[in-house]
Enzyme design. Sequence first.
Site, PDB file in Angstrom:
ATOM      1  CB  CYS A  67      -0.984  -0.036   1.163  1.00  0.00           C
ATOM      2  SG  CYS A  67      -2.379   1.099   0.946  1.00  0.00           S
ATOM      3  CG  HIS A 127      -3.649  -3.552   3.014  1.00  0.00           C
ATOM      4  ND1 HIS A 127      -2.661  -3.035   3.839  1.00  0.00           N
ATOM      5  CD2 HIS A 127      -4.328  -2.484   2.528  1.00  0.00           C
ATOM      6  CE1 HIS A 127      -2.740  -1.721   3.859  1.00  0.00           C
ATOM      7  NE2 HIS A 127      -3.742  -1.354   3.069  1.00  0.00           N
ATOM      8  CD  GLU A 171      -0.870  -5.796   5.273  1.00  0.00           C
ATOM      9  OE1 GLU A 171      -1.209  -4.686   5.711  1.00  0.00           O
ATOM     10  OE2 GLU A 171      -0.951  -6.106   4.065  1.00  0.00           O
TER      11      GLU A 171
END
Length: 232
Positions: free
Chosen positions: A86, A183, A185
């Site tokens: 990001c 994202h 993660e």
Amino acid sequence: MIAIIKNIKSEGPGSIENYFIENSIPYKIFEAEEGDLPSTLEDFKGLIVMGGPMGVYEMDIYPHLKVVSRLIREAINRNLKVLGICLGAQLIAHTLGARVYKGHGEEIGWLDIELTGDGLRDPLMIALARHPSVGDVWRKFKVFHWHGDTFELPFGAIHLARSSLYENQAFRYRENVYALQFHIEVTKELLEEWFEEHTLKEQILSEAEKIISEYSQRARNFYQAFFKIKPF
């Protein structure tokens, strides 16, 4: 040792940290917003830069972003593994000379990305796109987005993925630098924290219940491929 830079306290490494712990990969987390940053990457073999709500064009307001950009440049010059997520991806684009700017709308939620032709030839994107259960490679699949800024593709970068709202969702620079606008993660715990008081909380968490197991395995496959680029 991998350096993980957080640009804001709430945007931690999530499933990346889980992967490191499970695979005994040494790492150190730095809180950039608090001025906690390494002076050099001499003792590190990789750099991961997380997200944040600030913009690359707001470096005068958030001066730590200038230091993070310098560290990205050092990592690239040292030929380290570099992963930006990001805001981290936007910082990589900026460091490589590309324009980062406000987009035409916010992209938020579980939305599709589509791999480009080069993305379908990239081993890391294939690892992410391969369905964990079925084993086939999906050209289009859902990832988690939360951003309003976007970037131009840096000179020499390989365009890997797009979405219906934004053309540049992922790119690779050389063989060891990856920038992901989305994202990868996220965990259920991170989403609960991020959306604690958000109007989309119920929708985001409901969709997460259906997809998070598959998504976490896709992310794990990406990490496995990423950390095999060059032995530690």
